[in-house]
Design a protein around this motif. Structure first.
Motif, PDB file in Angstrom:
ATOM      1  N   GLY A  14     -15.254  -1.386  13.609  1.00 24.08           N
ATOM      2  CA  GLY A  14     -15.385  -1.938  14.949  1.00 24.08           C
ATOM      3  C   GLY A  14     -16.783  -1.918  15.520  1.00 24.08           C
ATOM      4  O   GLY A  14     -16.950  -1.996  16.737  1.00 24.08           O
ATOM      5  N   SER A 177     -11.508   0.992  17.137  1.00 27.86           N
ATOM      6  CA  SER A 177     -10.260   0.231  17.137  1.00 27.86           C
ATOM      7  C   SER A 177      -9.100   1.195  17.346  1.00 27.86           C
ATOM      8  O   SER A 177      -8.564   1.758  16.389  1.00 27.86           O
ATOM      9  N   ALA A 207      -7.445  -2.014  19.579  1.00 29.79           N
ATOM     10  CA  ALA A 207      -7.396  -2.912  18.422  1.00 29.79           C
ATOM     11  C   ALA A 207      -7.230  -4.349  18.904  1.00 29.79           C
ATOM     12  O   ALA A 207      -6.641  -4.611  19.961  1.00 29.79           O
ATOM     13  N   ASN A 208      -7.766  -5.281  18.153  1.00 29.55           N
ATOM     14  CA  ASN A 208      -7.667  -6.706  18.489  1.00 29.55           C
ATOM     15  C   ASN A 208      -8.299  -7.002  19.846  1.00 29.55           C
ATOM     16  O   ASN A 208      -7.775  -7.787  20.643  1.00 29.55           O
TER      17      ASN A 208
END
Length: 250
Positions: A14, A177, A207-208
């Protein structure tokens, strides 16, 4: 003016998302440098372009630079040798950072992989890029992006130890993340990461997080990074919220 080198405990932890989040929250002018981009063909968007997509918004421009690009997804030194292209040298990075620092209040330098990934045939690493820059620009710091789950304590401790051995100050650790439905190891690591790093936990990016850029990403970054990085995230409250009871204790 502040210069922050962003490194990770490994690949795919990340770093780019965290770099973009810090850039999005910067109060003043900000520049982002990617010394060596690997695994991207000419004309394709790389990490610098992703930071620009996420962090820039009306009234908040972000300057991005890329010094070298290699097509194969390998360590920068290996990718340079295989491509026949010149490697990234610490002195070139230092000069570029100094030039960016002359016109920006914050300069972020995003590495490839971890701290000791090699950049040239002499075996000089991302840490050497930071050391060369520190010789030209005062106040260079390192921000460490760590994974959330099992195994992250060892890689975080090793990276922190390598930084101390080189005299490079570690500003703090950010989980790059944070998973939804975090497992036991991830939850326990929130309390243990600052201990093994001997540095504060400064954020946990969900996350995402990189779906939408601009103002929505800035709001997400503000909720995920601590006030030291321009956000409103509370590490103690986040750690308490994810605390897991020890079996056999009341």
């Amino acid at each position: 003016m502040t210069v922050v080198f962003v490194t990770g405990t490994g690949t795919e932890v990340g770093k780019t998302a965290v770099t973009a989040a810090v850039a999005a929250l910067a109060a003043g002018t900000v520049a982002v440098l990617k010394p060596g981009q690997t695994g991207v063909a000419p004309g394709e968007p790389g990490d610098a372009a992703e930071v620009l997509r996420l962090a820039a918004r009306p009234g908040h421009p972000v300057t991005v630079r890329e010094l070298a690009r290699y097509p194969e997804p390998l360590a920068p030194d290996t990718a340079a040798r295989r491509s026949g292209l010149p490697p990234v040298r610490p002195e070139d990075v230092a000069e570029e950072v100094a030039a960016l620092a002359a016109g920006h209040e914050l300069v972020l330098v995003e590495g490839a992989g971890g701290l000791l990934v090699r950049y040239d045939e002499q075996g000089r690493t991302f840490a050497d890029l930071a050391l060369a820059t520190a010789a030209l620009v005062p106040g260079v710091e390192v921000l460490l992006v760590a994974s959330a789950g099992l195994g992250t304590l060892n890689t975080t401790a090793l990276t922190a130890e390598a930084l101390r051995a080189r005299g490079l100050p570690l500003r703090g650790v950010v989980v790059g993340s944070w998973p939804s439905g975090a497992d036991l190891a991830s939850c326990c690591n929130l309390a243990d990461l600052p201990l093994v790093a001997d540095a504060p936990l400064l954020g946990a990016l969900p996350a995402n997080a990189t779906g939408e850029g601009g103002e929505p990403f800035r709001a997400l970054a503000h909720a995920a990074l601590s006030p030291e990085l321009g956000g409103g995230w509370d590490p103690e409250a986040f750690t308490r919220a994810h605390a897991v009871p020890v079996p056999g204790t009341p």
